[in-house]
Design an enzyme around this catalytic site. Structure first.
Site, PDB file in Angstrom:
ATOM      1  N   HIS A 131       0.867  -1.179   0.000  1.00  0.00           N
ATOM      2  CA  HIS A 131       0.000   0.000   0.000  1.00  0.00           C
ATOM      3  C   HIS A 131       0.907   1.233   0.000  1.00  0.00           C
ATOM      4  CE1 HIS A 131      -2.918   2.888   1.722  1.00  0.00           C
ATOM      5  NE2 HIS A 131      -3.867   2.036   1.427  1.00  0.00           N
ATOM      6  N   ASP A 208       2.952  -4.480   7.861  1.00  0.00           N
ATOM      7  CA  ASP A 208       1.671  -3.797   7.691  1.00  0.00           C
ATOM      8  C   ASP A 208       0.562  -4.827   7.909  1.00  0.00           C
ATOM      9  OD1 ASP A 208      -0.652  -2.606   6.874  1.00  0.00           O
ATOM     10  OD2 ASP A 208       0.033  -2.153   4.832  1.00  0.00           O
ATOM     11  N   GLN A 211      -4.566  -5.477   6.790  1.00  0.00           N
ATOM     12  CA  GLN A 211      -5.507  -6.448   6.203  1.00  0.00           C
ATOM     13  C   GLN A 211      -5.430  -7.813   6.885  1.00  0.00           C
ATOM     14  OE1 GLN A 211      -7.747  -5.433   4.155  1.00  0.00           O
ATOM     15  NE2 GLN A 211      -6.862  -3.454   3.644  1.00  0.00           N
ATOM     16  N   LYS A 234     -10.810  -0.702  10.345  1.00  0.00           N
ATOM     17  CA  LYS A 234     -10.965  -1.872   9.477  1.00  0.00           C
ATOM     18  C   LYS A 234     -11.312  -3.117  10.286  1.00  0.00           C
ATOM     19  CE  LYS A 234      -7.400  -0.425   6.134  1.00  0.00           C
ATOM     20  NZ  LYS A 234      -8.094   0.296   5.067  1.00  0.00           N
ATOM     21  N   CYS A 374      -4.757   2.485  -3.665  1.00  0.00           N
ATOM     22  CA  CYS A 374      -3.512   3.001  -3.080  1.00  0.00           C
ATOM     23  C   CYS A 374      -2.356   2.049  -3.316  1.00  0.00           C
ATOM     24  CB  CYS A 374      -3.671   3.316  -1.591  1.00  0.00           C
ATOM     25  SG  CYS A 374      -4.833   4.637  -1.284  1.00  0.00           S
TER      26      CYS A 374
END
Lengths: 417, 129
Positions: A131, A208, A211, A234, A374
């Site tokens: 991202h 990261d 997700q 999220k 993104c």
């Protein structure tokens, strides 16, 4: 809520009923099918009520208040920190810093750890599937410090090329940044193996988790992650909530990224000294209610059970991948194997522009995202300007996939010459 | 479905764009992108000093941006430059004849933005709209 971590037969439509927005209908009476959780999740009533209750019963600025209300607000804020720490199995709540989102978490690491540890000629490794939030902060840092950034290539089916990665590690990077799960392809990366390789090469890992943390059990100690960033919004939490995990030894050696109230030990007009972690990284009044709401979100997720949620999403993804393969002219990006493909499905439909696909789906009250997500370097690698993306969460059910499919067939019919 | 943006006129212009291509030489050529969707439009115009005598557009993008640009070329061909300069956002919306949501407005207006920028020979086309 009737679900439980031990429950073997969760009725996922009852889970959906905990989310008020998901019972909304459009002008034609079609129920909302929300397939954009990779961008932001919906909120259960328990989180909405936690925010409401905080403002009705507890609101005050935290820390240093000697009155009851401030003490209660402080206790709830710190309890939320402990809940986050428990959720990712951090060794201590001190390793959890509240931020607005994963982007802010990564920028904090770049501006604090990065400025202290990255110098001229140093190598930072990112990936082609990152991202922008895990690329641009490192580009900014590299430009400032005279460092360089290299990107791990992808295999044809959209996984990280680990041979190429090993080659980059041989160049002795200082830091490696990669996504646990790709938001553009859904690829589940072998985080534990990559972190082991990275540590063997002497580099620090910025993982990261935007997700992954909402969708599967993530254990920072089992992974041996150095830094983990994720967004509360999220994972059923309020907008503007998020967290950075960092190993305590790393955090304690880092300077503040922002100066202000709450992050100091002693201030004189000549110089200042810093508070211990995590307060050192939380300058100014934090988003207390949103942290409390994130705590409530995690309690909801834990009550359903993360293993249980992950299994549900795996089943939805496998079903969706199979069904989408039957749609003529539809191209699915990312791994074909559902074992390494999370509930994020990026696709294009013939020559129809992804925004037109998403707009027609919207006319059927099916909410998906279209664009570069993104991930412009990933789109360049795919050779497309954009994709349409459907993403799942615990409140999605088989019927949602049926609605997606029928709307896609309508899009094909509309654009058939 | 009556509220759909994908009505026959839009689909027709999207499938069979009018005045698609380039003009070389042209009296002015301008291009721009809509970063949101990645839509790209280039417009080439020939004039006799008073009127648009020939116009072509090229580019790629969503059906709305491409159909709107195609419709725009039909609107302006043969018209005096002063009238072309006066074409407004509302004129474009009326020509499109379908409800354009805020999210798609930049797609719908990209062709007009490019034409205005070209005709004024300047970039602040957003202000001109």
């Amino acid at each position: 809520m009737i679900t439980s971590a031990m429950g073997s037969a969760t009725d996922w439509t009852e889970v959906r009923d905990d989310f008020p927005i998901l019972s909304s209908v459009n002008a034609r009476g079609q129920r909302l099918v929300y397939l954009d959780s990779a961008a932001s999740s919906q909120k259960p009533i328990s989180v909405i009520e936690a925010l409401d209750r905080y403002y009705r019963e507890t609101n005050a600025n935290i820390h240093r208040g000697v009155y009851d209300l401030s003490e209660r607000a402080t206790a709830q804020y710190e309890a939320a920190r402990a809940t986050v720490a428990d959720f990712i199995n951090a060794a201590s709540p001190r390793e959890v810093i509240f931020v607005r989102n994963a982007t802010e978490a990564i920028n904090l690491v770049a501006q604090s750890w990065g400025r202290r540890n990255i110098g001229a000629g140093d190598l930072i490794v990112v990936t082609t599937m990152d991202h922008h939030s895990n690329i641009v902060p490192w580009q900014l840092l590299a430009e400032e410090r005279g460092a360089r950034v290299a990107a791990v290539r992808l295999t044809p089916d959209g996984q990280l090329d680990l041979d190429h990665y090993r080659g980059l590690l041989a160049e002795q990077p200082k830091l490696v940044a990669f996504p646990h799960v790709s938001n553009g392809l859904g690829t589940i990366n072998p985080a534990a193996e990559m972190i082991r390789l990275t540590h063997d090469a002497g580099a620090v890992v910025m993982l990261d988790g935007a997700q992954s943390v909402p969708h599967m059990p993530v254990d920072v100690q089992a992974l041996d992650a150095d830094f983990l960033a994720f967004s509360g919004h999220k994972m059923l939490g309020p907008m503007g909530s998020g967290a950075l995990y960092g190993k305590r030894a790393l955090l304690e050696a880092m300077p503040p990224a922002l100066g202000g109230g709450g992050m100091i030990r002693k201030v004189t007009l000549e110089q200042s000294t810093w508070a211990d972690v995590p307060a050192r990284f939380e300058a100014g009044t934090p988003a207390v209610a949103d942290a409390v709401g994130l705590g409530a979100a995690i309690e909801y997720l834990q009550a359903v059970g993360m293993e249980h949620i992950a299994a549900h999403e795996r089943a939805l993804t496998a079903r969706a991948l199979e069904a989408l393969r039957e749609v003529p002219d539809l191209t699915i990006y990312g791994p074909a194997d559902p074992a390494v493909h999370a509930g994020v499905i990026s696709f294009t439909l013939g020559d129809i522009h992804p925004h037109d696909v998403a707009a027609i789906l919207n006319e059927e009250n099916v909410a998906v995202r279209a664009g570069h997500h993104c991930c412009q370097p990933l789109m360049q690698w795919l050779g497309v300007p954009a994709t349409t993306r459907a993403s799942f969460y615990l409140y999605n059910v088989d019927e949602d996939i049926d609605r997606l499919l029928s709307a896609l067939h309508r899009a094909r019919a509309i654009f058939a010459a | 479905m009556s509220d759909s943006v994908y009505r026959e006129a839009i689909l027709d212009h999207s499938r069979n764009p009018r005045n698609k291509g380039t003009l070389e030489p042209s009296d002015f050529t301008y291009e721009d992108v809509n970063p949101l969707c990645g839509d790209e439009i280039r417009i080439d115009v020939r004039t006799d000093g008073e009127r648009v005598t020939e116009i072509r557009f090229s580019g790629r993008g969503c059906a709305i941006s491409q159909a709107a640009a195609s419709m725009l070329t039909e609107m302006v061909e043969g018209r005096p430059l002063d009238e072309v300069k006066a074409i407004s956002r509302d004129d474009m919306l009326e020509e499109l004849g379908v409800p354009i949501s805020p999210a798609r407005m930049k797609c719908a207006m990209l062709g007009l933005k490019v034409l205005k920028a070209g005709i004024y020979g300047v970039s602040p086309a957003d202000e001109a709209l």
